[in-house]
Scaffold this active site. Structure first.
Site, PDB file in Angstrom:
ATOM      1  N   ASP A  12      28.428  38.712  38.993  1.00 53.49           N
ATOM      2  CA  ASP A  12      28.992  40.051  38.993  1.00 53.49           C
ATOM      3  C   ASP A  12      28.894  40.563  37.560  1.00 53.49           C
ATOM      4  OD1 ASP A  12      30.485  42.334  39.825  1.00 53.49           O
ATOM      5  OD2 ASP A  12      32.289  41.417  39.009  1.00 53.49           O
ATOM      6  N   ASP A  14      30.868  43.685  35.962  1.00 51.55           N
ATOM      7  CA  ASP A  14      32.102  44.174  35.354  1.00 51.55           C
ATOM      8  C   ASP A  14      33.181  43.094  35.388  1.00 51.55           C
ATOM      9  OD1 ASP A  14      30.802  46.636  35.127  1.00 51.55           O
ATOM     10  OD2 ASP A  14      31.481  47.263  37.100  1.00 51.55           O
ATOM     11  N   GLY A  56      36.076  45.384  42.529  1.00 55.17           N
ATOM     12  CA  GLY A  56      34.917  44.733  43.131  1.00 55.17           C
ATOM     13  C   GLY A  56      34.307  45.435  44.325  1.00 55.17           C
ATOM     14  N   ARG A  59      32.460  52.075  45.314  1.00 59.48           N
ATOM     15  CA  ARG A  59      33.366  53.116  44.831  1.00 59.48           C
ATOM     16  C   ARG A  59      34.121  53.828  45.953  1.00 59.48           C
ATOM     17  NH1 ARG A  59      30.091  57.416  42.509  1.00 59.48           N
ATOM     18  NH2 ARG A  59      29.166  55.649  41.415  1.00 59.48           N
ATOM     19  N   SER A 134      28.851  48.386  41.262  1.00 56.38           N
ATOM     20  CA  SER A 134      28.664  49.584  40.449  1.00 56.38           C
ATOM     21  C   SER A 134      27.236  50.107  40.530  1.00 56.38           C
ATOM     22  CB  SER A 134      29.003  49.287  38.988  1.00 56.38           C
ATOM     23  OG  SER A 134      28.677  50.386  38.163  1.00 56.38           O
ATOM     24  N   ASN A 136      26.150  51.875  38.212  1.00 55.16           N
ATOM     25  CA  ASN A 136      25.803  52.002  36.803  1.00 55.16           C
ATOM     26  C   ASN A 136      25.369  50.677  36.187  1.00 55.16           C
ATOM     27  OD1 ASN A 136      26.735  54.845  36.492  1.00 55.16           O
ATOM     28  ND2 ASN A 136      28.712  53.950  36.974  1.00 55.16           N
ATOM     29  N   ASP A 192      34.943  37.874  39.191  1.00 51.76           N
ATOM     30  CA  ASP A 192      36.316  38.022  38.726  1.00 51.76           C
ATOM     31  C   ASP A 192      37.184  38.769  39.725  1.00 51.76           C
ATOM     32  OD1 ASP A 192      36.722  41.076  36.981  1.00 51.76           O
ATOM     33  OD2 ASP A 192      34.966  40.524  38.160  1.00 51.76           O
TER      34      ASP A 192
END
Length: 240
Positions: A12, A14, A56, A59, A134, A136, A192
């Site tokens: 992952d 972020d 996680g 969005r 994400s 991004n 995480d």
């Protein structure tokens, strides 16, 4: 753990490679608290809400999940909705605008321990991919100077194009392993977020490593983490 037992590492982004989870948390808080205040809702959005309902997830799923926790229903809308429109998509788009603004103004530095592990695995010849909800992800990796380590990126953008369900479904991790040409049993998942750990567990991967950035080791273990660390540098002592 013995890294000789595994051929791939699926990270992952972020909160695992970069501390952009903190930027996401700030962007979510700004968007949701403005929204709740405008509706006269007294109970604010908190960090606990982030870990429980948002962390996680894709969005729009995060928007939908949090609103449901407050018994608020909005029209789904469309991804083309303007940021801030009174729809699930509109709120998600506003959060993304807030995130991009914070990222551009403040930048991002990867976790030093994560850089150490990634470099060690690259030296071993371990195949690596980023699996992130994400959209991004590539921009964040590029800003952090880490994009060259990850020939495969399965972000929210790619998941949408491929029609893959997001975490906690395992499909995005399975797609990353497929693109790397590695059986799932020979791949390690690093997460995480509770939803991401659940995805790794559901996918029956060789190992699921939970990275505790605040959600709690006990909760990560309950969702299916085989090992929990506070920093990826701890795994350098485990044979990387």
């Amino acid at each position: 753990m013995d890294w000789n037992d595994y051929d791939a590492a699926l990270f992952d982004l972020d909160g695992v490679i970069t501390p952009t989870a903190e930027v996401h948390m700030r962007a979510w808080a700004q968007m949701f608290n403005d929204f709740l205040s405008a509706r006269g809702v007294a109970e604010p959005y908190t960090d606990a809400d982030y870990f429980t309902y948002v962390d996680g997830k894709p969005r729009y799923d995060g928007v939908r999940s949090f609103l449901a926790s407050r018994d608020i229903t909005l029209p789904e809308g469309d991804p083309s909705d303007p940021a801030g429109a009174d729809t699930v998509a509109g709120l998600g788009n506003l959060k993304n605008d807030d995130f991009e603004q914070i990222l551009q103004s403040e930048g991002v530095q990867p976790y030093p321990g994560s850089v150490q592990l990634v470099k060690a695995l690259a030296s071993r010849g371990t195949k690596m991919a980023i699996v992130s909800s994400s959209r991004n992800a590539a921009a964040v990796l590029d800003a952090a100077g880490m994009i060259d380590y990850f020939p495969v990126i399965v972000s929210g953008k790619e998941a949408g194009e491929l029609g893959l369900p997001g975490k906690p479904a395992p499909d995005t991790f399975l797609e990353a392993a497929r693109q790397l040409g590695v059986p799932k049993e020979r791949a390690v998942v690093f997460e995480d977020a509770l939803s991401g750990v659940a995805a790794g567990h559901a996918g029956d991967f060789g190992l699921v490593i939970g990275v505790d950035r605040g959600v709690g080791a006990d909760k990560l273990t309950e969702r299916g983490a085989d090992v929990v660390v506070d920093d990826l540098a701890e795994l350098l002592e485990a044979g990387a």
